[in-house]
Scaffold this motif. Sequence first.
Motif, PDB file in Angstrom:
ATOM      1  N   SER A 192      49.579  22.356  47.824  1.00  0.00           N
ATOM      2  CA  SER A 192      50.473  21.553  46.986  1.00  0.00           C
ATOM      3  C   SER A 192      50.223  20.065  47.166  1.00  0.00           C
ATOM      4  CB  SER A 192      51.932  21.887  47.310  1.00  0.00           C
ATOM      5  OG  SER A 192      52.223  23.238  47.049  1.00  0.00           O
ATOM      6  N   VAL A 193      50.090  19.620  48.427  1.00  0.00           N
ATOM      7  CA  VAL A 193      49.840  18.201  48.693  1.00  0.00           C
ATOM      8  C   VAL A 193      48.502  17.760  48.117  1.00  0.00           C
ATOM      9  CG1 VAL A 193      49.385  16.507  50.517  1.00  0.00           C
ATOM     10  CG2 VAL A 193      51.343  18.052  50.716  1.00  0.00           C
ATOM     11  N   LEU A 194      47.471  18.566  48.318  1.00  0.00           N
ATOM     12  CA  LEU A 194      46.142  18.202  47.806  1.00  0.00           C
ATOM     13  C   LEU A 194      46.131  18.104  46.283  1.00  0.00           C
ATOM     14  CD1 LEU A 194      43.791  20.325  50.108  1.00  0.00           C
ATOM     15  CD2 LEU A 194      44.102  17.839  50.128  1.00  0.00           C
ATOM     16  N   VAL A 195      46.742  19.078  45.611  1.00  0.00           N
ATOM     17  CA  VAL A 195      46.750  19.084  44.143  1.00  0.00           C
ATOM     18  C   VAL A 195      47.565  17.906  43.603  1.00  0.00           C
ATOM     19  CG1 VAL A 195      47.550  20.343  42.104  1.00  0.00           C
ATOM     20  CG2 VAL A 195      46.368  21.560  43.940  1.00  0.00           C
ATOM     21  N   ILE A 196      48.755  17.702  44.156  1.00  0.00           N
ATOM     22  CA  ILE A 196      49.614  16.613  43.663  1.00  0.00           C
ATOM     23  C   ILE A 196      48.981  15.255  43.935  1.00  0.00           C
ATOM     24  CG2 ILE A 196      51.870  15.506  43.888  1.00  0.00           C
ATOM     25  CD1 ILE A 196      51.932  18.178  42.457  1.00  0.00           C
ATOM     26  N   SER A 197      48.407  15.054  45.126  1.00  0.00           N
ATOM     27  CA  SER A 197      47.782  13.764  45.433  1.00  0.00           C
ATOM     28  C   SER A 197      46.570  13.513  44.544  1.00  0.00           C
ATOM     29  CB  SER A 197      47.395  13.696  46.914  1.00  0.00           C
ATOM     30  OG  SER A 197      46.499  14.745  47.258  1.00  0.00           O
ATOM     31  N   ALA A 198      45.788  14.578  44.248  1.00  0.00           N
ATOM     32  CA  ALA A 198      44.642  14.423  43.345  1.00  0.00           C
ATOM     33  C   ALA A 198      45.098  14.050  41.939  1.00  0.00           C
ATOM     34  CB  ALA A 198      43.827  15.715  43.321  1.00  0.00           C
ATOM     35  N   LEU A 199      46.146  14.702  41.458  1.00  0.00           N
ATOM     36  CA  LEU A 199      46.672  14.382  40.130  1.00  0.00           C
ATOM     37  C   LEU A 199      47.227  12.961  40.075  1.00  0.00           C
ATOM     38  CD1 LEU A 199      48.486  17.744  39.231  1.00  0.00           C
ATOM     39  CD2 LEU A 199      46.338  16.862  38.282  1.00  0.00           C
ATOM     40  N   LEU A 200      47.877  12.535  41.148  1.00  0.00           N
ATOM     41  CA  LEU A 200      48.404  11.166  41.193  1.00  0.00           C
ATOM     42  C   LEU A 200      47.272  10.145  41.207  1.00  0.00           C
ATOM     43  CD1 LEU A 200      51.372  11.552  43.708  1.00  0.00           C
ATOM     44  CD2 LEU A 200      51.537  11.020  41.274  1.00  0.00           C
ATOM     45  N   PHE A 201      46.202  10.457  41.927  1.00  0.00           N
ATOM     46  CA  PHE A 201      45.044   9.560  41.955  1.00  0.00           C
ATOM     47  C   PHE A 201      44.432   9.437  40.559  1.00  0.00           C
ATOM     48  CE2 PHE A 201      40.454   8.821  42.571  1.00  0.00           C
ATOM     49  CZ  PHE A 201      40.515   7.611  43.244  1.00  0.00           C
ATOM     50  N   MET A 202      44.345  10.568  39.836  1.00  0.00           N
ATOM     51  CA  MET A 202      43.808  10.536  38.482  1.00  0.00           C
ATOM     52  C   MET A 202      44.736   9.827  37.506  1.00  0.00           C
ATOM     53  SD  MET A 202      41.889  14.226  37.966  1.00  0.00           S
ATOM     54  CE  MET A 202      43.272  15.226  38.508  1.00  0.00           C
ATOM     55  N   SER A 203      46.035   9.776  37.847  1.00  0.00           N
ATOM     56  CA  SER A 203      46.985   9.088  36.970  1.00  0.00           C
ATOM     57  C   SER A 203      47.021   7.586  37.206  1.00  0.00           C
ATOM     58  CB  SER A 203      48.386   9.672  37.174  1.00  0.00           C
ATOM     59  OG  SER A 203      48.911   9.309  38.442  1.00  0.00           O
ATOM     60  N   GLY A 204      46.269   7.114  38.204  1.00  0.00           N
ATOM     61  CA  GLY A 204      46.167   5.678  38.423  1.00  0.00           C
ATOM     62  C   GLY A 204      46.758   5.169  39.717  1.00  0.00           C
ATOM     63  N   ALA A 212      51.096   9.555  50.048  1.00  0.00           N
ATOM     64  CA  ALA A 212      52.475   9.434  50.534  1.00  0.00           C
ATOM     65  C   ALA A 212      53.457  10.039  49.534  1.00  0.00           C
ATOM     66  CB  ALA A 212      52.813   7.965  50.790  1.00  0.00           C
ATOM     67  N   ASP A 213      53.247   9.763  48.239  1.00  0.00           N
ATOM     68  CA  ASP A 213      54.125  10.324  47.216  1.00  0.00           C
ATOM     69  C   ASP A 213      54.011  11.837  47.159  1.00  0.00           C
ATOM     70  OD1 ASP A 213      55.133   7.899  46.514  1.00  0.00           O
ATOM     71  OD2 ASP A 213      54.018   7.696  44.636  1.00  0.00           O
ATOM     72  N   VAL A 217      57.220  14.400  47.730  1.00  0.00           N
ATOM     73  CA  VAL A 217      57.802  15.339  46.763  1.00  0.00           C
ATOM     74  C   VAL A 217      57.677  16.786  47.233  1.00  0.00           C
ATOM     75  CG1 VAL A 217      57.532  13.804  44.786  1.00  0.00           C
ATOM     76  CG2 VAL A 217      55.653  15.341  45.391  1.00  0.00           C
ATOM     77  N   VAL A 218      56.569  17.125  47.881  1.00  0.00           N
ATOM     78  CA  VAL A 218      56.384  18.501  48.332  1.00  0.00           C
ATOM     79  C   VAL A 218      57.333  18.835  49.481  1.00  0.00           C
ATOM     80  CG1 VAL A 218      54.749  20.084  49.444  1.00  0.00           C
ATOM     81  CG2 VAL A 218      54.003  18.669  47.527  1.00  0.00           C
ATOM     82  N   THR A 219      57.599  17.861  50.354  1.00  0.00           N
ATOM     83  CA  THR A 219      58.519  18.091  51.476  1.00  0.00           C
ATOM     84  C   THR A 219      59.942  17.674  51.159  1.00  0.00           C
ATOM     85  OG1 THR A 219      58.104  15.900  52.460  1.00  0.00           O
ATOM     86  CG2 THR A 219      56.629  17.694  53.113  1.00  0.00           C
ATOM     87  N   THR A 220      60.175  17.171  49.944  1.00  0.00           N
ATOM     88  CA  THR A 220      61.472  16.640  49.499  1.00  0.00           C
ATOM     89  C   THR A 220      61.993  15.566  50.454  1.00  0.00           C
ATOM     90  OG1 THR A 220      62.868  18.311  50.606  1.00  0.00           O
ATOM     91  CG2 THR A 220      62.017  18.847  48.410  1.00  0.00           C
ATOM     92  N   GLY A 221      61.097  14.707  50.906  1.00  0.00           N
ATOM     93  CA  GLY A 221      61.474  13.622  51.813  1.00  0.00           C
ATOM     94  C   GLY A 221      61.084  12.269  51.264  1.00  0.00           C
ATOM     95  N   LEU A 222      61.024  11.288  52.153  1.00  0.00           N
ATOM     96  CA  LEU A 222      60.654   9.923  51.792  1.00  0.00           C
ATOM     97  C   LEU A 222      59.705   9.402  52.867  1.00  0.00           C
ATOM     98  CD1 LEU A 222      64.239   8.606  50.914  1.00  0.00           C
ATOM     99  CD2 LEU A 222      62.458   9.160  49.253  1.00  0.00           C
ATOM    100  N   VAL A 223      58.410   9.532  52.641  1.00  0.00           N
ATOM    101  CA  VAL A 223      57.432   9.149  53.659  1.00  0.00           C
ATOM    102  C   VAL A 223      57.408   7.643  53.860  1.00  0.00           C
ATOM    103  CG1 VAL A 223      54.973   9.079  54.208  1.00  0.00           C
ATOM    104  CG2 VAL A 223      55.998  11.189  53.344  1.00  0.00           C
ATOM    105  N   LEU A 224      57.330   6.885  52.779  1.00  0.00           N
ATOM    106  CA  LEU A 224      57.337   5.429  52.882  1.00  0.00           C
ATOM    107  C   LEU A 224      58.763   4.937  53.090  1.00  0.00           C
ATOM    108  CD1 LEU A 224      54.832   4.573  49.996  1.00  0.00           C
ATOM    109  CD2 LEU A 224      54.362   4.783  52.439  1.00  0.00           C
ATOM    110  N   PRO A 225      58.992   4.000  54.009  1.00  0.00           N
ATOM    111  CA  PRO A 225      60.358   3.567  54.320  1.00  0.00           C
ATOM    112  C   PRO A 225      61.140   3.060  53.119  1.00  0.00           C
ATOM    113  CG  PRO A 225      58.824   2.785  55.992  1.00  0.00           C
ATOM    114  CD  PRO A 225      57.995   3.384  54.909  1.00  0.00           C
ATOM    115  N   GLN A 226      60.466   2.443  52.135  1.00  0.00           N
ATOM    116  CA  GLN A 226      61.143   1.916  50.955  1.00  0.00           C
ATOM    117  C   GLN A 226      60.946   2.802  49.722  1.00  0.00           C
ATOM    118  OE1 GLN A 226      63.142  -0.743  51.238  1.00  0.00           O
ATOM    119  NE2 GLN A 226      62.605  -0.761  53.416  1.00  0.00           N
ATOM    120  N   GLN A 227      60.638   4.075  49.936  1.00  0.00           N
ATOM    121  CA  GLN A 227      60.253   4.928  48.815  1.00  0.00           C
ATOM    122  C   GLN A 227      61.397   5.229  47.852  1.00  0.00           C
ATOM    123  OE1 GLN A 227      57.768   8.095  50.112  1.00  0.00           O
ATOM    124  NE2 GLN A 227      56.682   8.066  48.174  1.00  0.00           N
ATOM    125  N   SER A 228      62.629   5.110  48.303  1.00  0.00           N
ATOM    126  CA  SER A 228      63.757   5.392  47.415  1.00  0.00           C
ATOM    127  C   SER A 228      63.894   4.352  46.313  1.00  0.00           C
ATOM    128  CB  SER A 228      65.065   5.470  48.220  1.00  0.00           C
ATOM    129  OG  SER A 228      65.324   4.233  48.862  1.00  0.00           O
TER     130      SER A 228
END
Length: 468
Positions: A192-204, A212-213, A217-228
């Motif tokens: 899930s992480v690999l597919v989503i990160s690859a799609l995000l990279f292709m989206s710009g 990090a994003d 989303v896959v862990t339903t958390g906030l990896v970056l401190p200011q991600q909210s």
Amino acid sequence: MNYSAIFRILSWSNLVFVWCGVVLAVAAGLMGELQQAFSFTAMAIGIAVVSSSILLLTPKPSRPARPSDALAVVVLWWFGAPVATALPFVVGVADTSIIRAIHEAASCLTTTGHSVIAIEGDRWPPSLLMWRGLLHLIGAWASIVIAASVFAALNLGGPGIHRTELFTVPETSFFDSVPRVARAVAVMLGVSVLVISALLFMSGEGAGRGLADAISVVTTGLVLPQQSVLYPTSFLSSLVLTLGLILGSLGLVFWLPLVRGRVYRVLWDPEMILWYGLIVLFTGAAFLGGFGLFRAFGWSISSLSTSGIPLTYGASEVSLPLSIAVLPALIGGSALSAAGGVKLARLVILVKRTVQEFKQLGYRRSILKFDFRGRELDERSVVGVWVYLVAYVFVVFAVMLILSFMQIPFESAARFSIGGLTNSGALISGETDGVSQSVHMVMIFTLILGRLEVLALIPALSLSFWRG
């Protein structure tokens, strides 16, 4: 209680932190972050010494482990892991207290994700951001594995909402069947992480932000401190993040039938059907509260997943009433996901029982039955769900009351309590500035209690449980 099995399993599981610490120590050293490299090295050595000593000095178990032994492992791991992994946040960041560091580690491991550490200009060392991401992944993996094995065996919640085809209680030691679940969950998270990160990279999106994003989303958390408050970079990335949150909030309920080609089962699963209805309901509520339709839709998905990561630009510009803001998080995602909350499956049971009661109003002598995923449920199952719900509500108000005595305003106390128990970092982000050490300690306990699903801790409070 099979103490030798308990401590040996804890020691083996903690070696994961050793390998992660070694990798990040090397990475930090290559990036010139010597202080962080030292902290990761010290943590890895400390955990390795303690764990290896226990493995060498503790004899192999003389009798098979039982589900109660597994519950003891779960309770001890959730309370011990934040302490074991907090060192990088103490040494690697200037002027950080031990309690705040443990709170930071607990927030990441429980996939709540809010940060309680203030760094000037939010210029976090990259190695610490990587550490936050790894803790999110480990925490999500542990949460789902525990739900699908330990909680399934103990039947927490009454109707067996944690059961899957991956796990059956073995006739030998309880832990013999856990690796199968662990491997399946690791594959699910990794793919899930690999597919989503690859799609995000292709989206710009950039590689770092995209990874990090994807983890968030896959862990339903906030990896970056200011991600909210970090908005998607494009409409396409917003769609990808939405897909990731759906995967994250439904977990094994979505993943297992999908990989077996049972698409129909995915679309018409009871939790999935309820999820559809709640998305419509909360989208309408947010729309009436001032959000545009597209923003309201994104907010409902993000909030119900207990993540809080924004899916559209400006989704947090309009302030919603507190009751609406916290309600999706209280419900939460699937029982077999990293999302927090009461869980969709329990709500399905209550809805079905309510419908049954209405049907019986006109036919008092009729005998009606209802099921959940093909299993007929009895009154005992429904009572189990009600007991859980009552306990959950009681704990929410108990934590609010404790925080009120610590001079925390009502709205902040409500956000702390509900956000902590549902592991929803967006409800807590920005609220912890200037609070006392005692508040941080209450929050650490609340975060862990949310991951233990409240009822799992009750047996551990009895001395007879540890003497058994």
